[in-house]
Design an enzyme around this catalytic site. Structure first.
Site, PDB file in Angstrom:
ATOM      1  N   ARG A 127      37.074  42.409  22.742  1.00 29.98           N
ATOM      2  CA  ARG A 127      35.990  41.851  23.541  1.00 29.98           C
ATOM      3  C   ARG A 127      34.663  42.227  22.895  1.00 29.98           C
ATOM      4  O   ARG A 127      34.527  43.308  22.306  1.00 29.98           O
ATOM      5  CB  ARG A 127      36.030  42.403  24.963  1.00 29.98           C
ATOM      6  CG  ARG A 127      37.212  41.933  25.769  1.00 29.98           C
ATOM      7  CD  ARG A 127      37.203  42.594  27.156  1.00 29.98           C
ATOM      8  NE  ARG A 127      38.388  42.219  27.901  1.00 29.98           N
ATOM      9  CZ  ARG A 127      39.527  42.909  27.903  1.00 29.98           C
ATOM     10  NH1 ARG A 127      39.623  44.025  27.204  1.00 29.98           N
ATOM     11  NH2 ARG A 127      40.563  42.495  28.602  1.00 29.98           N
ATOM     12  N   LYS A 161      36.246  46.943  29.835  1.00 30.89           N
ATOM     13  CA  LYS A 161      36.612  46.151  31.015  1.00 30.89           C
ATOM     14  C   LYS A 161      37.746  46.778  31.814  1.00 30.89           C
ATOM     15  O   LYS A 161      37.677  46.849  33.040  1.00 30.89           O
ATOM     16  CB  LYS A 161      36.995  44.738  30.591  1.00 30.89           C
ATOM     17  CG  LYS A 161      37.300  43.829  31.756  1.00 30.89           C
ATOM     18  CD  LYS A 161      37.553  42.410  31.312  1.00 30.89           C
ATOM     19  CE  LYS A 161      37.817  41.506  32.509  1.00 30.89           C
ATOM     20  NZ  LYS A 161      38.004  40.111  32.098  1.00 30.89           N
ATOM     21  N   HIS A 164      33.960  35.169  22.882  1.00 30.47           N
ATOM     22  CA  HIS A 164      35.233  35.094  23.610  1.00 30.47           C
ATOM     23  C   HIS A 164      36.165  34.023  23.038  1.00 30.47           C
ATOM     24  O   HIS A 164      37.386  34.130  23.185  1.00 30.47           O
ATOM     25  CB  HIS A 164      34.971  34.852  25.096  1.00 30.47           C
ATOM     26  CG  HIS A 164      35.966  35.516  25.983  1.00 30.47           C
ATOM     27  ND1 HIS A 164      36.052  36.888  26.100  1.00 30.47           N
ATOM     28  CD2 HIS A 164      36.932  35.008  26.771  1.00 30.47           C
ATOM     29  CE1 HIS A 164      37.021  37.186  26.935  1.00 30.47           C
ATOM     30  NE2 HIS A 164      37.581  36.074  27.349  1.00 30.47           N
ATOM     31  N   ARG A 200      38.924  35.536  20.907  1.00 30.64           N
ATOM     32  CA  ARG A 200      40.109  36.062  21.607  1.00 30.64           C
ATOM     33  C   ARG A 200      41.083  34.932  21.912  1.00 30.64           C
ATOM     34  O   ARG A 200      42.283  35.059  21.708  1.00 30.64           O
ATOM     35  CB  ARG A 200      39.712  36.746  22.927  1.00 30.64           C
ATOM     36  CG  ARG A 200      39.130  38.113  22.747  1.00 30.64           C
ATOM     37  CD  ARG A 200      38.656  38.716  24.054  1.00 30.64           C
ATOM     38  NE  ARG A 200      39.667  39.000  25.044  1.00 30.64           N
ATOM     39  CZ  ARG A 200      40.439  40.076  25.071  1.00 30.64           C
ATOM     40  NH1 ARG A 200      40.353  40.970  24.116  1.00 30.64           N
ATOM     41  NH2 ARG A 200      41.304  40.262  26.044  1.00 30.64           N
ATOM     42  N   HIS A 223      45.449  43.813  27.534  1.00 27.27           N
ATOM     43  CA  HIS A 223      45.537  43.534  28.966  1.00 27.27           C
ATOM     44  C   HIS A 223      46.414  44.570  29.651  1.00 27.27           C
ATOM     45  O   HIS A 223      47.427  45.000  29.105  1.00 27.27           O
ATOM     46  CB  HIS A 223      46.135  42.140  29.204  1.00 27.27           C
ATOM     47  CG  HIS A 223      45.253  41.044  28.741  1.00 27.27           C
ATOM     48  ND1 HIS A 223      45.720  39.947  28.075  1.00 27.27           N
ATOM     49  CD2 HIS A 223      43.912  40.859  28.833  1.00 27.27           C
ATOM     50  CE1 HIS A 223      44.721  39.141  27.778  1.00 27.27           C
ATOM     51  NE2 HIS A 223      43.617  39.673  28.225  1.00 27.27           N
ATOM     52  N   TYR A 264      44.833  32.944  28.390  1.00 24.14           N
ATOM     53  CA  TYR A 264      44.430  32.640  27.026  1.00 24.14           C
ATOM     54  C   TYR A 264      45.343  31.633  26.347  1.00 24.14           C
ATOM     55  O   TYR A 264      45.008  31.096  25.304  1.00 24.14           O
ATOM     56  CB  TYR A 264      44.411  33.929  26.187  1.00 24.14           C
ATOM     57  CG  TYR A 264      43.307  34.846  26.589  1.00 24.14           C
ATOM     58  CD1 TYR A 264      42.074  34.773  25.962  1.00 24.14           C
ATOM     59  CD2 TYR A 264      43.478  35.772  27.603  1.00 24.14           C
ATOM     60  CE1 TYR A 264      41.044  35.600  26.331  1.00 24.14           C
ATOM     61  CE2 TYR A 264      42.454  36.618  27.980  1.00 24.14           C
ATOM     62  CZ  TYR A 264      41.245  36.517  27.335  1.00 24.14           C
ATOM     63  OH  TYR A 264      40.219  37.341  27.710  1.00 24.14           O
TER      64      TYR A 264
END
Length: 169
Positions: free
Chosen positions: A33, A58, A132, A135, A158, A167
């Site tokens: 990120r 995050k 982003h 990713r 994640h 994604y």
């Protein structure tokens, strides 16, 4: 193909270009990120083991990823030939005096959009672009190369493998 065109469109002859190139490489190769990239310090990189280890901003989860050669060399080039002299501990800094902070995400988004245009990659004005997309692209490429959703989720850092499905649309 588009990611490689994007990477190759960055002007690495300027200090800002060297910074943006290293940031784009980290996003494209590792799926980090942007918030985690701009907070990287030299302490996060084990050069001998070629490993980046961070606590993600995050999720607050630890993440260790191999440092690809091109990303390592891009960081080294920026540190040696592009980064302003500053005591600020982060690798990536602003290029406006007094060089005391991270580059703004909006500045990086603008610079990526300029690189997309230079690369001849069409931009849909109705969608958001920026770091982003790197990713998303990495996740898509991994899926197309038969990498499992669980592994993709691990690479993207994640905490729940179901999040990776976002994604992979």
């Amino acid at each position: 193909d588009q990611i490689e065109r994007l990477i190759n469109s960055v002007d690495i002859t300027t200090p800002i270009g060297k910074r943006d190139y290293a940031i784009i490489i980290l996003g494209a190769r590792l799926g980090l990120r942007i918030g985690d990239i701009i907070l990287l310090t030299l302490n996060d990189i084990d050069w001998d083991k070629k490993l980046i280890t961070i606590v993600q901003g995050k999720t607050r989860e630890p993440l260790s990823l191999p440092l690809p050669d091109d990303a390592g060399w891009a960081i080294i080039d920026y540190l040696k030939n592009g980064r302003p002299i500053t005591e600020y501990p982060n690798i990536f800094v602003t290029h406006n005096a007094p060089y005391k902070g991270c580059p703004f995400k909006s500045t990086l988004r603008h610079n990526i959009n300029k690189a997309l245009k230079r690369a001849g990659i069409p931009i849909d004005k109705t969608k958001h672009y920026g770091c982003h997309i790197l990713r998303h692209s990495l996740a898509t490429n991994l899926l197309q190369n038969d990498v499992g959703t669980s592994t993709i989720s691990d690479i993207l850092g994640h905490s729940d493998p179901q999040v990776a499905k976002h994604y992979l649309r």
